[in-house]
Design an enzyme around this catalytic site. Structure first.
Site, PDB file in Angstrom:
ATOM      1  N   HIS A   1      12.924  72.084  13.336  1.00 23.43           N
ATOM      2  CA  HIS A   1      13.828  72.036  12.187  1.00 23.43           C
ATOM      3  C   HIS A   1      13.241  71.157  11.091  1.00 23.43           C
ATOM      4  O   HIS A   1      12.513  70.194  11.372  1.00 23.43           O
ATOM      5  CB  HIS A   1      15.240  71.581  12.587  1.00 23.43           C
ATOM      6  CG  HIS A   1      15.363  70.181  13.102  1.00 23.43           C
ATOM      7  ND1 HIS A   1      15.561  69.088  12.278  1.00 23.43           N
ATOM      8  CD2 HIS A   1      15.338  69.685  14.368  1.00 23.43           C
ATOM      9  CE1 HIS A   1      15.665  67.992  13.011  1.00 23.43           C
ATOM     10  NE2 HIS A   1      15.523  68.314  14.276  1.00 23.43           N
TER      11      HIS A   1
ATOM     12  N   ASP B   1      15.165  69.758   8.425  1.00 26.03           N
ATOM     13  CA  ASP B   1      16.078  68.790   7.817  1.00 26.03           C
ATOM     14  C   ASP B   1      16.029  67.473   8.578  1.00 26.03           C
ATOM     15  O   ASP B   1      15.604  67.414   9.746  1.00 26.03           O
ATOM     16  CB  ASP B   1      17.504  69.336   7.782  1.00 26.03           C
ATOM     17  CG  ASP B   1      18.089  69.561   9.167  1.00 26.03           C
ATOM     18  OD1 ASP B   1      17.361  70.076  10.045  1.00 26.03           O
ATOM     19  OD2 ASP B   1      19.272  69.231   9.393  1.00 26.03           O
TER      20      ASP B   1
ATOM     21  N   ASP C   1      11.332  63.362  14.119  1.00 25.54           N
ATOM     22  CA  ASP C   1      12.450  64.295  14.258  1.00 25.54           C
ATOM     23  C   ASP C   1      12.751  64.985  12.940  1.00 25.54           C
ATOM     24  O   ASP C   1      13.482  64.452  12.110  1.00 25.54           O
ATOM     25  CB  ASP C   1      13.667  63.518  14.758  1.00 25.54           C
ATOM     26  CG  ASP C   1      14.885  64.392  15.008  1.00 25.54           C
ATOM     27  OD1 ASP C   1      14.722  65.608  15.174  1.00 25.54           O
ATOM     28  OD2 ASP C   1      15.997  63.840  15.032  1.00 25.54           O
TER      29      ASP C   1
ATOM     30  N   GLU D   1      19.984  71.536  11.356  1.00 24.00           N
ATOM     31  CA  GLU D   1      20.155  71.087  12.743  1.00 24.00           C
ATOM     32  C   GLU D   1      20.923  69.782  12.813  1.00 24.00           C
ATOM     33  O   GLU D   1      21.741  69.574  13.711  1.00 24.00           O
ATOM     34  CB  GLU D   1      18.782  70.942  13.402  1.00 24.00           C
ATOM     35  CG  GLU D   1      18.840  70.758  14.918  1.00 24.00           C
ATOM     36  CD  GLU D   1      18.998  69.312  15.366  1.00 24.00           C
ATOM     37  OE1 GLU D   1      19.327  69.080  16.540  1.00 24.00           O
ATOM     38  OE2 GLU D   1      18.799  68.397  14.531  1.00 24.00           O
ATOM     39  N   GLU D   2      20.655  68.893  11.861  1.00 23.26           N
ATOM     40  CA  GLU D   2      21.247  67.557  11.931  1.00 23.26           C
ATOM     41  C   GLU D   2      22.741  67.541  11.598  1.00 23.26           C
ATOM     42  O   GLU D   2      23.424  66.575  11.924  1.00 23.26           O
ATOM     43  CB  GLU D   2      20.500  66.595  10.997  1.00 23.26           C
ATOM     44  CG  GLU D   2      19.024  66.397  11.340  1.00 23.26           C
ATOM     45  CD  GLU D   2      18.798  65.669  12.653  1.00 23.26           C
ATOM     46  OE1 GLU D   2      19.781  65.388  13.361  1.00 23.26           O
ATOM     47  OE2 GLU D   2      17.639  65.388  12.976  1.00 23.26           O
TER      48      GLU D   2
ATOM     49  N   HIS E   1      16.215  58.809  14.048  1.00 22.44           N
ATOM     50  CA  HIS E   1      17.494  58.500  13.398  1.00 22.44           C
ATOM     51  C   HIS E   1      17.645  57.021  13.078  1.00 22.44           C
ATOM     52  O   HIS E   1      18.684  56.623  12.543  1.00 22.44           O
ATOM     53  CB  HIS E   1      18.697  58.952  14.239  1.00 22.44           C
ATOM     54  CG  HIS E   1      18.850  60.440  14.346  1.00 22.44           C
ATOM     55  ND1 HIS E   1      20.045  61.045  14.654  1.00 22.44           N
ATOM     56  CD2 HIS E   1      17.959  61.450  14.190  1.00 22.44           C
ATOM     57  CE1 HIS E   1      19.881  62.355  14.693  1.00 22.44           C
ATOM     58  NE2 HIS E   1      18.614  62.626  14.419  1.00 22.44           N
TER      59      HIS E   1
END
Length: 447
Positions: free
Chosen positions: A86, A88, A122, A153-154, A419
């Site tokens: 992904h 994003d 990520d 996705e996030e 994150h």
């Protein structure tokens, strides 16, 4: 892009240059960075086209960011492999300070073999892993390839899941490779065999019709926040184990994490005990957990006044066993919260997002080929691990591809701090994972 080196293709592919180029784009999926999200998507398309894969933007509806999609011409004699990542990322407040170095989260920075920046791990490392794999074959792929890189996705929401279910023929594959997990540590290879499912709910507790003075009425008029605290406290026992009847557990035979390393990676403060009992792997990968991720209804501490509020709401992120139905989990949670209501408080549970877990089939030849490819790239035995996080799309891809092998791996070992502040990825992990994935595709072709 000014100040960022250009990645070449083929034998001269530079993963650091490619990853730096992607990290420099602020593709935060919060609805406030649409231009950057679009630029990121276009950059991914351009990079794969330069590598010989005719990628394109594919709208999936409902205002969700389009996916980057490609499907090479099908040769019936070859296996079809779907590669997922992904583009994003989550928001990042800056600047960051790492080992005395101050940096902007969207300015890629190299320190001691690690590339720092939001999304470096990520999941822009996953994109570069797939890109590097394609470049290794210089346009002569030994498998039929489907590329799926999503841009939401996030934030979840299920739009892509629904699109995949409604358009299954676009995503038919013998092997699905999801590059959004990682190894036990740098140089310690592992394949993720399970994912916990996810249930996100808002729990509103109401005790009053309107605000009232806490001095005049406090002591008899019930405080909804204290009611909420008591209610949430009923979810776990004194050791921290979740005790909601109906939330199940799963045993996956995972390698046991090192507790000292886990404490260091999670930044647990000295003297603070870990929650739960039993094997750490079971607590992280197979049993339910509950986290409060948001709170509304109270003013910030510095703006507090002598008022009782009528209601408060907490957002709960509940991770559930890999094989439990999200619907069953929501029902169990509702029933428990209704039984545990303090002082007759009114409790409303609103479902926000749900997603099923995942359990792999490690007995298949394709899965074993992946383990061997990983062991070959790292020079040591591949471990099997779980993931406490959730990727609901994985279950959807598994459902539409009955009998397919799903492989979860990637570059996101614990030091990456996905994150978090100071997110980074070890360049050596990107290089070795690309080597492993390249070997896997060769093995699937029988080479």
């Amino acid at each position: 892009m000014a100040g960022v080196p250009e990645p070449a293709t083929g034998d001269t592919f530079d993963p650091v240059a490619a990853l730096s180029q992607l990290v420099a784009i602020r593709s935060v999926s919060d609805g406030k960075n649409e231009a950057a999200v679009t630029a990121m998507r276009q950059q991914v398309v351009q990079l794969f086209r330069a590598a010989g894969v005719e990628a394109a933007e594919l709208p999936i509806g409902d205002g969700t960011s389009p996916i980057v999609y490609a499907a090479t011409p099908t040769r019936p004699e070859l296996k079809t492999v779907l590669l997922y990542a992904h583009y994003d990322v989550v928001p990042a407040d800056g600047p960051w300070t790492v080992d005395g170095t101050t940096m902007d989260p969207f300015t890629p920075t190299m320190i001691d073999g690690r590339l720092y920046g939001r999304g470096a791990a990520d999941d822009k490392s996953g994109i570069v892993l797939h890109l590097g794999t394609v470049c290794e074959f210089a346009g002569r792929l030994p498998v039929n390839l489907i590329l799926l890189v999503e841009g939401a996705e996030e934030i979840g929401g299920g739009t892509l899941d629904e699109y995949v279910r409604n358009n299954p023929d676009r995503f038919r594959a013998d092997v699905v490779v999801v590059a959004d997990t990682g190894n036990l540590a740098v140089d310690e290879p592992a394949i993720t065999t399970t994912l916990r499912g996810m249930v996100i709910v808002d729990v509103q507790v109401s005790t009053l019709a309107e605000q009232c003075h806490s001095g005049m009425y406090g002591g008899a008029a019930p405080d909804p926040f204290l009611a909420l605290v008591k209610l949430l406290g009923s979810i776990v026992d004194d050791a921290g184990d979740v005790t909601v009847p109906g939330l199940t557990a799963y045993r996956g035979g995972w390698q046991e994490p090192d507790e000292a390393r886990f404490r260091a990676d999670a930044k647990v403060l000295d003297g603070v005990r870990l929650t739960g009992t039993g094997a750490l792997a079971d607590r992280l990968f197979g049993r339910p957990s509950v986290t409060v991720t948001g709170l509304t209804g109270l003013p910030p501490a510095e703006q507090g006044v002598n008022q009782l509020q009528p209601s408060v709401t907490a957002r709960l992120s509940v991770r559930i066993a890999p094989d439990q139905s999200p619907a069953d989990a929501v029902a169990a949670l509702r029933a428990h919260l209704d039984r545990a209501r303090p002082w007759g408080a009114h409790v409303t549970v609103t479902e926000h997002t749900v997603g099923p877990g995942f359990a792999a089939h490690p007995e298949t030849p394709e899965f074993q080929a992946a383990e061997q490819a990983l062991a070959g790239a790292y020079g040591r035995t591949t471990a099997r691990t779980g993931q406490g996080g959730s990727i609901p799309l994985v279950a959807t891809l598994q459902q539409i591809n009955k009998g397919a092998t799903v492989i979860l791996w990637g570059c996101e070992e614990p030091v990456c701090r996905i994150h978090g502040e100071g997110e980074s990825v070890a360049v050596s992990e990107v290089t070795r994972m690309t080597r492993a994935q390249t070997q896997l595709l060769r093995a699937l072709a029988g080479a």
